[in-house]
Structure formats: C-alpha cells, structure tokens
Design a protein around this motif. Structure first.
Motif, PDB file in Angstrom:
ATOM      1  N   LYS A  10       1.269  -8.225 -18.813  1.00  8.93           N
ATOM      2  CA  LYS A  10       0.862  -6.897 -18.663  1.00  8.93           C
ATOM      3  C   LYS A  10       1.464  -5.999 -17.590  1.00  8.93           C
ATOM      4  CE  LYS A  10      -3.591  -7.760 -20.145  1.00  8.93           C
ATOM      5  NZ  LYS A  10      -5.147  -7.840 -20.096  1.00  8.93           N
ATOM      6  N   PRO A  11       2.047  -4.764 -17.841  1.00  6.95           N
ATOM      7  CA  PRO A  11       2.804  -4.166 -16.975  1.00  6.95           C
ATOM      8  C   PRO A  11       1.974  -3.605 -15.873  1.00  6.95           C
ATOM      9  CG  PRO A  11       2.489  -2.717 -18.862  1.00  6.95           C
ATOM     10  CD  PRO A  11       2.025  -3.959 -19.308  1.00  6.95           C
ATOM     11  N   GLN A  12       2.331  -3.495 -14.639  1.00  6.73           N
ATOM     12  CA  GLN A  12       1.682  -3.053 -13.638  1.00  6.73           C
ATOM     13  C   GLN A  12       1.270  -1.376 -13.982  1.00  6.73           C
ATOM     14  OE1 GLN A  12       4.684  -3.133 -10.413  1.00  6.73           O
ATOM     15  NE2 GLN A  12       3.448  -5.024  -9.577  1.00  6.73           N
ATOM     16  N   GLU A  13       0.306  -1.193 -13.139  1.00  6.33           N
ATOM     17  CA  GLU A  13       0.137   0.484 -13.117  1.00  6.33           C
ATOM     18  C   GLU A  13       1.084   1.113 -12.340  1.00  6.33           C
ATOM     19  OE1 GLU A  13      -3.831   1.534 -11.652  1.00  6.33           O
ATOM     20  OE2 GLU A  13      -4.714   0.222 -12.811  1.00  6.33           O
ATOM     21  N   LEU A  14       1.486   2.377 -12.880  1.00  9.25           N
ATOM     22  CA  LEU A  14       2.415   3.211 -12.254  1.00  9.25           C
ATOM     23  C   LEU A  14       2.176   3.367 -10.781  1.00  9.25           C
ATOM     24  CD1 LEU A  14       3.087   6.156 -14.777  1.00  9.25           C
ATOM     25  CD2 LEU A  14       4.819   4.274 -13.890  1.00  9.25           C
ATOM     26  N   HIS A  15       2.945   3.208  -9.904  1.00 10.35           N
ATOM     27  CA  HIS A  15       2.594   3.145  -8.188  1.00 10.35           C
ATOM     28  C   HIS A  15       3.964   3.627  -7.350  1.00 10.35           C
ATOM     29  CE1 HIS A  15       4.350  -0.658  -8.769  1.00 10.35           C
ATOM     30  NE2 HIS A  15       4.917  -0.825  -7.741  1.00 10.35           N
ATOM     31  N   ARG A  16       3.727   3.843  -6.167  1.00 12.16           N
ATOM     32  CA  ARG A  16       4.577   4.139  -5.218  1.00 12.16           C
ATOM     33  C   ARG A  16       4.767   3.145  -4.526  1.00 12.16           C
ATOM     34  NH1 ARG A  16       6.038   9.900  -5.380  1.00 12.16           N
ATOM     35  NH2 ARG A  16       4.417  10.861  -6.588  1.00 12.16           N
ATOM     36  N   ASP A  17       5.980   2.002  -4.209  1.00 15.10           N
ATOM     37  CA  ASP A  17       6.001   1.025  -3.466  1.00 15.10           C
ATOM     38  C   ASP A  17       5.515   1.450  -1.884  1.00 15.10           C
ATOM     39  OD1 ASP A  17       6.718  -0.818  -5.305  1.00 15.10           O
ATOM     40  OD2 ASP A  17       8.687  -0.803  -4.656  1.00 15.10           O
ATOM     41  N   ALA A  18       5.885   2.524  -1.481  1.00 18.32           N
ATOM     42  CA  ALA A  18       5.816   2.967   0.050  1.00 18.32           C
ATOM     43  C   ALA A  18       4.254   3.192   0.177  1.00 18.32           C
ATOM     44  CB  ALA A  18       6.543   4.220   0.398  1.00 18.32           C
ATOM     45  N   LYS A  19       3.439   3.337  -0.779  1.00 22.99           N
ATOM     46  CA  LYS A  19       1.885   3.225  -0.548  1.00 22.99           C
ATOM     47  C   LYS A  19       1.170   2.220   0.373  1.00 22.99           C
ATOM     48  CE  LYS A  19       0.155   6.923  -2.303  1.00 22.99           C
ATOM     49  NZ  LYS A  19      -0.892   8.205  -1.576  1.00 22.99           N
ATOM     50  N   SER A  20       2.123   1.095   0.364  1.00 23.38           N
ATOM     51  CA  SER A  20       1.910   0.024   1.371  1.00 23.38           C
ATOM     52  C   SER A  20       1.597   0.674   2.711  1.00 23.38           C
ATOM     53  CB  SER A  20       2.939  -0.922   1.290  1.00 23.38           C
ATOM     54  OG  SER A  20       2.925  -1.766   0.061  1.00 23.38           O
ATOM     55  N   TRP A  21       2.204   1.840   3.065  1.00 21.11           N
ATOM     56  CA  TRP A  21       1.784   2.451   4.228  1.00 21.11           C
ATOM     57  C   TRP A  21       1.463   3.900   3.890  1.00 21.11           C
ATOM     58  CZ3 TRP A  21       6.340  -0.092   2.874  1.00 21.11           C
ATOM     59  CH2 TRP A  21       6.678  -1.264   3.509  1.00 21.11           C
ATOM     60  N   PRO A  22       0.281   4.129   3.529  1.00 19.82           N
ATOM     61  CA  PRO A  22      -0.412   5.292   3.149  1.00 19.82           C
ATOM     62  C   PRO A  22      -0.103   6.567   3.701  1.00 19.82           C
ATOM     63  CG  PRO A  22      -1.904   3.593   3.307  1.00 19.82           C
ATOM     64  CD  PRO A  22      -0.978   2.928   3.703  1.00 19.82           C
ATOM     65  N   GLU A  23       0.019   6.290   5.208  1.00 19.70           N
ATOM     66  CA  GLU A  23       0.014   7.715   6.102  1.00 19.70           C
ATOM     67  C   GLU A  23       1.628   8.141   5.957  1.00 19.70           C
ATOM     68  OE1 GLU A  23       0.734   3.771   8.321  1.00 19.70           O
ATOM     69  OE2 GLU A  23      -0.963   4.571   7.139  1.00 19.70           O
ATOM     70  N   MET A  24       2.456   7.072   5.496  1.00 18.12           N
ATOM     71  CA  MET A  24       3.736   7.520   5.434  1.00 18.12           C
ATOM     72  C   MET A  24       4.395   7.674   4.194  1.00 18.12           C
ATOM     73  SD  MET A  24       4.958   7.134   8.556  1.00 18.12           S
ATOM     74  CE  MET A  24       6.737   7.177   8.746  1.00 18.12           C
ATOM     75  N   CYS A  25       3.286   7.851   3.077  1.00 15.36           N
ATOM     76  CA  CYS A  25       3.869   8.238   1.718  1.00 15.36           C
ATOM     77  C   CYS A  25       2.613   9.307   1.190  1.00 15.36           C
ATOM     78  CB  CYS A  25       3.609   6.950   0.802  1.00 15.36           C
ATOM     79  SG  CYS A  25       4.363   7.191  -0.872  1.00 15.36           S
ATOM     80  N   GLU A  26       2.301  10.162   2.165  1.00 17.13           N
ATOM     81  CA  GLU A  26       1.552  11.293   1.627  1.00 17.13           C
ATOM     82  C   GLU A  26       2.301  12.514   0.811  1.00 17.13           C
ATOM     83  OE1 GLU A  26      -0.682  12.222   5.422  1.00 17.13           O
ATOM     84  OE2 GLU A  26      -1.698  10.509   5.210  1.00 17.13           O
ATOM     85  N   SER A  27       3.432  12.713   1.071  1.00 17.31           N
ATOM     86  CA  SER A  27       4.132  13.895   0.589  1.00 17.31           C
ATOM     87  C   SER A  27       5.509  13.666   0.628  1.00 17.31           C
ATOM     88  CB  SER A  27       3.525  15.311   1.204  1.00 17.31           C
ATOM     89  OG  SER A  27       4.275  15.161   2.506  1.00 17.31           O
TER      90      SER A  27
END
Length: 181
Positions: free
Chosen positions: A98-115
């Motif tokens: 099954k494919p993963q859900e759409l995501h941003r890899d940088a969300k591993s560092w949430p405070e660095m991927c807010e905008s």
C-alpha cells in the motif's frame, strides 16, 4: 522543489551497488522493526529497509555520495559544507504494498517545516536502482508544494505527479515537498 537528473550513475555503477548490497537485501526481513501500528502503516509491512549504505557499498560511498552534482545541490540548498548524511537507506517496496500517505519528509523536524519561510533542513536524493515507472509505482511528488502558503492543505490529485525515471537516475527534492513512496 523537485527535479529528476537522468543517468547520474552508469548501469555498471548501479550493478556494482546492487552486488554490494544483495547479501543484506536477502537477509533483511520486510516490515518495520516496531510493533506500533502507525509504523507498519507508514513503513510498509512488505517493504525491506536497511541503512548504513556508506559502510555496505563502496559504490554508494565513492560514486554516489560524493558525486559532484550531489555535493553541488547540497551546497546550494543547505549551508555549504555544513551538513551531513542523515540516512543512506535502501528501500525495496514489495509487490501489493500500500502506498504511504502524502507527507513532507522534513516533518521529522516539525518546528523546521511549518511554512515556506522555514529553513530548509533536508534534501533527499532518491536513486533509481531499478526503473521507476507508473506500472511499478514510482514515487510521487507535488511540485511547488514547498512554496504553499498553507502547509496543512491537501494536494489536489491533478497536482500529484509520478517521478518516472530510468535506472541510474536520481530524484532530488526538498524535504518540504509533499511526496509519497
């Protein structure tokens, strides 16, 4: 946000890489190494993953990791000469996965991927060890999603494109790009 570079490595270099990791590929079990259901959903029960590629493959270390284009892209997107390899990982996605859900890899560092104004903390280089085709489920990316004003929005299906590419090519993308493997 994302670009495909054709034929970064030759077919001979790809074959050397395959030969160097085939033993690990044969002895690594599919699926996550955790009992958490969310890991199973995201990482895939039928996907073989292993890291430490720089110690497993001289080709990865001496041809890919230090390829001038890889260094040039990292210098351009990150602080020049002030970065390190976070993960050199092999993924072999098995049939009927099954494919993963759409995501941003940088969300591993949430405070660095807010905008889009957040600093770029990650770029990924996905090397095609096999052809990436629509039929084989090529990785999908959402070009331009790193520039969205609203990082919580879900992309429209027409914005999601498959990164089809021949063996030896590389998909380079910002960790802030929405994608799915």
């Amino acid at each position: 946000g994302a670009v495909i570079v054709h034929n970064l490595l030759s077919k001979e270099e790809i074959q050397s890489f395959r030969d160097e990791v085939k033993g690990t590929l044969k002895t690594t079990d599919a699926g996550p190494k955790s009992s958490y259901k969310s890991y199973s959903t995201f990482w895939g029960d039928n996907t073989i993953r292993f890291s430490q590629l720089a110690s497993r493959s001289k080709t990865f270390l001496n041809k890919y990791l230090v390829h001038p284009l890889v260094i040039q892209m990292a210098d351009a997107e990150l602080v020049p000469n002030e970065y390190w390899l976070s993960t050199g990982e092999m993924m072999c996605i098995g049939p009927n996965s099954k494919p993963q859900e759409l995501h941003r890899d940088a969300k591993s560092w949430p405070e660095m991927c807010e905008s889009r104004e957040s600093d770029t903390v990650e770029i990924a280089f996905m090397l095609g060890v096999d052809d990436f085709t629509e039929e084989t489920g090529a990785t999908c990316v959402v070009p331009g999603s790193q520039n969205w004003d609203d990082y919580s929005r879900t992309p429209k299906s027409c914005e999601v494109v498959q990164a089809a590419m021949p063996v030896g090519s590389v998909l380079i993308y910002s960790g802030k790009v929405v994608m799915v493997e």
